[in-house]
Design an enzyme around this catalytic site. Structure first.
Site, PDB file in Angstrom:
ATOM      1  CE  LYS A 282       0.354   3.334   4.909  1.00  0.00           C
ATOM      2  NZ  LYS A 282       0.044   3.417   6.309  1.00  0.00           N
TER       3      LYS A 282
ATOM      4  CG  HIS B  37      -5.889   1.426   5.136  1.00  0.00           C
ATOM      5  ND1 HIS B  37      -5.460   2.388   6.018  1.00  0.00           N
ATOM      6  CD2 HIS B  37      -4.834   0.596   4.942  1.00  0.00           C
ATOM      7  CE1 HIS B  37      -4.194   2.162   6.325  1.00  0.00           C
ATOM      8  NE2 HIS B  37      -3.788   1.073   5.681  1.00  0.00           N
TER       9      HIS B  37
ATOM     10  CB  SER C 160       5.208  -1.888  11.892  1.00  0.00           C
ATOM     11  OG  SER C 160       4.686  -0.596  12.167  1.00  0.00           O
TER      12      SER C 160
ATOM     13  CD  GLU D 146      -3.514  -3.076   7.285  1.00  0.00           C
ATOM     14  OE1 GLU D 146      -2.376  -3.173   6.840  1.00  0.00           O
ATOM     15  OE2 GLU D 146      -4.262  -2.124   7.021  1.00  0.00           O
TER      16      GLU D 146
ATOM     17  N   GLY E  38       2.096   2.003  10.722  1.00  0.00           N
ATOM     18  CA  GLY E  38       2.948   3.179  10.561  1.00  0.00           C
ATOM     19  C   GLY E  38       3.623   3.631  11.845  1.00  0.00           C
TER      20      GLY E  38
ATOM     21  CG  ASN F 291      -1.686   1.244   1.433  1.00  0.00           C
ATOM     22  OD1 ASN F 291      -1.806   2.039   0.498  1.00  0.00           O
ATOM     23  ND2 ASN F 291      -2.229   1.439   2.629  1.00  0.00           N
TER      24      ASN F 291
ATOM     25  CD  GLU G  85      -3.102   5.181   6.770  1.00  0.00           C
ATOM     26  OE1 GLU G  85      -3.151   5.335   5.537  1.00  0.00           O
ATOM     27  OE2 GLU G  85      -2.120   4.693   7.355  1.00  0.00           O
TER      28      GLU G  85
HETATM   29  C1  PEP Z   1      -0.827  -0.152   5.892  1.00  0.00           C
HETATM   30  O1  PEP Z   1      -0.843   0.979   5.423  1.00  0.00           O
HETATM   31  O2  PEP Z   1      -1.730  -0.927   5.599  1.00  0.00           O
HETATM   32  C2  PEP Z   1       0.273  -0.536   6.780  1.00  0.00           C
HETATM   33  C3  PEP Z   1       0.228  -1.722   7.323  1.00  0.00           C
HETATM   34  O3  PEP Z   1       1.292   0.381   6.963  1.00  0.00           O
HETATM   35  P1  PEP Z   1       2.718   0.109   7.672  1.00  0.00           P
HETATM   36  O4  PEP Z   1       3.265  -1.153   7.068  1.00  0.00           O
HETATM   37  O5  PEP Z   1       3.532   1.302   7.350  1.00  0.00           O
HETATM   38  O6  PEP Z   1       2.469  -0.058   9.139  1.00  0.00           O
END
Ligand code: PEP
Length: 251
Positions: free
Chosen positions: A12, A96, A213, A168, A174, A10, A98
């Site tokens: 973003k 997601h 992460s 997630e 992040g 992703n 976010e």
């Molecule tokens: C994500 O955006 O779905 C995500 C898991 O980000 P990160 O790997 O940066 O934590």
């Protein structure tokens, strides 16, 4: 049946058309010898057009990060699933964290978007996960089961069978804070148990990615867990060698 791993990047709101083209080119070269894993990248919608031609025939699919429930009309700034498909996308992210936190996405709006994705011929990745407060309050199962119940509500059984889920935990996205393999595996097993109760044996075919992460150094431990079928990767997907290492860790 063994589940084929699925690693998705992703990107973003990063990488405009030029930078996205460069990363896609590096991934195409760096992953040319890989088989046995589904791979997809999710550029910003403005960069989809520069990525699709590079990855055509490479075995790396392209997805759209966000879709509207409606295919067209007065929805300024939105992305249409039908248009994303026409532009060469094969996948769509839905729900997601976010989008849930910053744009007020709900389980009900996710349900409508999941239908829109299938109607357009896109395969969705449906993201679920708890906040830190919810984990501390011991409400992880309650939260993810509610997100599953609400999000999958309008799908036919064959659509549920074709979905990919991404667990997630919001506190791990992040932040550099990653769920331990034991923590992640426990929730993945609960999710699969919920799917089995609702939809039967097909639960064993549904892929559940872990996201939060993930990086080259922790991927192997997470991806070796029995109910973790791949990863949804944010920050570490912006660099070709690191993302390729995560893909290889899934094999
Ligand atoms: C994500 O955006 O779905 C995500 C898991 O980000 P990160 O790997 O940066 O934590």
């Amino acid at each position: 049946m063994a589940r084929r791993p699925f690693v998705a990047g992703n990107w973003k709101l990063n990488l405009g058309p030029t930078a996205a083209h460069q990363l896609a080119t590096a991934l195409r070269e760096g992953l040319a010898d890989v088989s046995g894993c589904t791979i997809a990248v999710f550029p910003t919608a403005l960069s989809v057009g520069s990525v699709v031609p590079v990855l055509k025939g490479s075995g790396i699919a392209v997805g759209v990060q966000e879709i509207e429930a409606k295919a067209s009309g007065a929805f300024t700034g939105g992305n249409s699933a039908v248009m994303a498909r026409e532009a060469g996308c094969e996948y769509a992210l839905v729900g997601h964290s976010e989008r849930r936190q910053l744009w007020g996405e709900t389980d009900a709006s996710c349900a409508a978007k999941l239908v829109a994705a299938y109607d357009a011929g896109l395969l969705p990745i449906y993201c679920i996960g708890e906040t830190l407060d919810e984990r501390r309050a011991d409400r992880v199962d309650e939260v993810v089961f509610r997100q599953l119940e609400g999000g999958l509500a309008k799908l036919a059984p064959d659509q549920v069978a074709a979905i990919t889920l991404a667990y997630e935990p919001v506190w791990a996205i992040g932040t550099g804070e990653v769920a331990t393999p034991d923590q992640a595996q426990a929730v993945h097993a609960s999710i699969r148990g919920w799917l089995r109760e609702r939809y039967g044996a097909v639960a064993d075919d549904i892929r559940i990615q872990y996201g939060g992460s993930v990086k080259a150094s922790n991927a192997a431990d997470l991806l070796s867990c029995p109910d973790i079928d791949g990863a949804l990767v944010g920050g570490a997907a912006l660099e070709a060698a690191g993302f390729a290492a995560i893909v290889r860790a899934s094999l």
